[in-house]
Design a protein around this motif. Structure first.
Motif, PDB file in Angstrom:
ATOM      1  N   ARG A  38       0.799  -1.217   0.000  1.00  0.00           N
ATOM      2  CA  ARG A  38       0.000   0.000   0.000  1.00  0.00           C
ATOM      3  C   ARG A  38       0.830   1.263   0.000  1.00  0.00           C
ATOM      4  NH1 ARG A  38      -2.928  -2.723   4.563  1.00  0.00           N
ATOM      5  NH2 ARG A  38      -4.149  -4.256   3.495  1.00  0.00           N
ATOM      6  N   PRO A  39       0.652   2.124  -0.900  1.00  0.00           N
ATOM      7  CA  PRO A  39      -0.284   2.040  -2.018  1.00  0.00           C
ATOM      8  C   PRO A  39       0.326   1.458  -3.281  1.00  0.00           C
ATOM      9  CG  PRO A  39       0.564   4.254  -1.943  1.00  0.00           C
ATOM     10  CD  PRO A  39       1.217   3.497  -0.801  1.00  0.00           C
ATOM     11  N   ARG A  42      -1.044  -1.928  -4.537  1.00  0.00           N
ATOM     12  CA  ARG A  42      -2.429  -1.740  -4.982  1.00  0.00           C
ATOM     13  C   ARG A  42      -2.449  -1.044  -6.345  1.00  0.00           C
ATOM     14  NH1 ARG A  42      -6.036   0.436  -0.415  1.00  0.00           N
ATOM     15  NH2 ARG A  42      -4.420   1.981  -0.396  1.00  0.00           N
ATOM     16  N   VAL A  94     -16.393  -0.059  -5.645  1.00  0.00           N
ATOM     17  CA  VAL A  94     -15.043  -0.053  -5.083  1.00  0.00           C
ATOM     18  C   VAL A  94     -14.841   1.178  -4.202  1.00  0.00           C
ATOM     19  CG1 VAL A  94     -12.576   0.148  -5.649  1.00  0.00           C
ATOM     20  CG2 VAL A  94     -14.018  -1.463  -6.898  1.00  0.00           C
ATOM     21  N   TRP A  98     -13.884   1.114  -0.260  1.00  0.00           N
ATOM     22  CA  TRP A  98     -12.731   1.792   0.319  1.00  0.00           C
ATOM     23  C   TRP A  98     -13.147   2.827   1.358  1.00  0.00           C
ATOM     24  CZ3 TRP A  98      -9.554   2.103  -4.810  1.00  0.00           C
ATOM     25  CH2 TRP A  98      -8.739   0.976  -4.907  1.00  0.00           C
ATOM     26  N   ASP A 101     -13.608   1.267   4.520  1.00  0.00           N
ATOM     27  CA  ASP A 101     -12.336   0.743   5.020  1.00  0.00           C
ATOM     28  C   ASP A 101     -12.190  -0.772   4.868  1.00  0.00           C
ATOM     29  OD1 ASP A 101     -10.274   2.343   5.717  1.00  0.00           O
ATOM     30  OD2 ASP A 101     -10.658   2.336   7.877  1.00  0.00           O
ATOM     31  N   SER A 104      -8.418  -2.890   4.749  1.00  0.00           N
ATOM     32  CA  SER A 104      -7.380  -1.973   5.226  1.00  0.00           C
ATOM     33  C   SER A 104      -6.499  -2.570   6.317  1.00  0.00           C
ATOM     34  CB  SER A 104      -8.003  -0.669   5.728  1.00  0.00           C
ATOM     35  OG  SER A 104      -8.868  -0.939   6.813  1.00  0.00           O
ATOM     36  N   ASN A 114      -8.137  -6.283  -0.262  1.00  0.00           N
ATOM     37  CA  ASN A 114      -7.412  -5.132  -0.789  1.00  0.00           C
ATOM     38  C   ASN A 114      -7.036  -5.357  -2.250  1.00  0.00           C
ATOM     39  OD1 ASN A 114      -5.256  -3.298  -1.438  1.00  0.00           O
ATOM     40  ND2 ASN A 114      -4.968  -2.952   0.743  1.00  0.00           N
ATOM     41  N   LEU A 117     -10.188  -5.482  -4.504  1.00  0.00           N
ATOM     42  CA  LEU A 117     -10.699  -4.134  -4.785  1.00  0.00           C
ATOM     43  C   LEU A 117      -9.803  -3.401  -5.781  1.00  0.00           C
ATOM     44  CD1 LEU A 117     -11.861  -3.039  -1.224  1.00  0.00           C
ATOM     45  CD2 LEU A 117     -13.311  -3.618  -3.183  1.00  0.00           C
ATOM     46  N   TYR A 121     -11.036  -2.110  -9.332  1.00  0.00           N
ATOM     47  CA  TYR A 121     -10.857  -0.708  -9.711  1.00  0.00           C
ATOM     48  C   TYR A 121     -10.263  -0.607 -11.117  1.00  0.00           C
ATOM     49  CZ  TYR A 121      -9.365   4.119  -9.778  1.00  0.00           C
ATOM     50  OH  TYR A 121      -9.180   5.418 -10.141  1.00  0.00           O
TER      51      TYR A 121
END
Length: 190
Positions: A38-39, A42, A94, A98, A101, A104, A114, A117, A121
């Motif tokens: 993260r990030p 992702r 999505v 987010w 949360d 997370s 995570n 998603l 996205y």
């Protein structure tokens, strides 16, 4: 075969493939060891899903327009539903997840959510931006000259995703001549 089913199956295949690659193959281990969580991780997952979806949807639309295979447009009540609608719905889902949360934490389930998603996205963004020219012109110009703006939007967004995933370390390494230090996240990455 109904276009809605083809699009749904296509989206599930993209996301499932991403999840399988990240959780059950050596590629997942490499990503885990070399891309910080993260990030950036992702963003990496979203970038790959985005590009795969864009290429796949372009090929699917090409097949539909040239009557190749059993594919057809998504029709509801005699109206063609463009794939940007499905992309917007995915992006809304999505975004809500987010905001709530989801994914997370650091548990295996949270990590899975995570990545799921992030994949969704990428799929939603590709479905939406592939028809950017439709937003801009308020008419279907997919294969017309004006449709080029969709390709431009996809290239710009893919570049932004890529910069988010890889840009900062590369900029620091190549332009600021800082020593590149590798942070080992887990002992099994050595």
């Amino acid at each position: 075969m109904s276009g809605a089913w083809v699009l749904l199956i296509f989206g599930i295949v993209i996301v499932s493939t991403m999840m399988l690659l990240l959780h059950l193959t050596k590629l997942g281990h490499i990503v885990h060891c070399h891309i910080p969580d993260r990030p950036r991780r992702r963003l990496f997952v979203a970038t790959v899903a985005f590009l795969a979806t864009f290429v796949g949807v372009r090929l699917l639309v090409l097949c539909i327009t040239h009557s190749i295979g059993p594919f057809g447009w998504v029709m509801m009540g005699g109206r063609h539903i463009h794939h940007l609608v499905w992309g917007i719905l995915i992006l809304l889902a999505v975004g809500y997840a987010w905001l709530a949360d989801l994914g997370s934490g650091n548990s295996p389930t949270d990590i899975f959510v995570n990545r799921l998603l992030a994949s969704m996205y990428g799929v939603g963004a590709a479905l939406t931006l592939d028809e950017f020219a439709l937003w801009l012109n308020l008419r279907d110009v997919y294969w017309a000259k004006e449709g080029r703006s969709s390709i431009d939007a996809v290239i710009i967004f893919a570049a932004l995703l890529g910069i988010g995933a890889w840009g900062s370390p590369l900029l620091h390494h190549f332009f600021f001549k800082r020593k590149h230090t590798k942070k080992i996240q887990d002992a099994d990455c050595e």
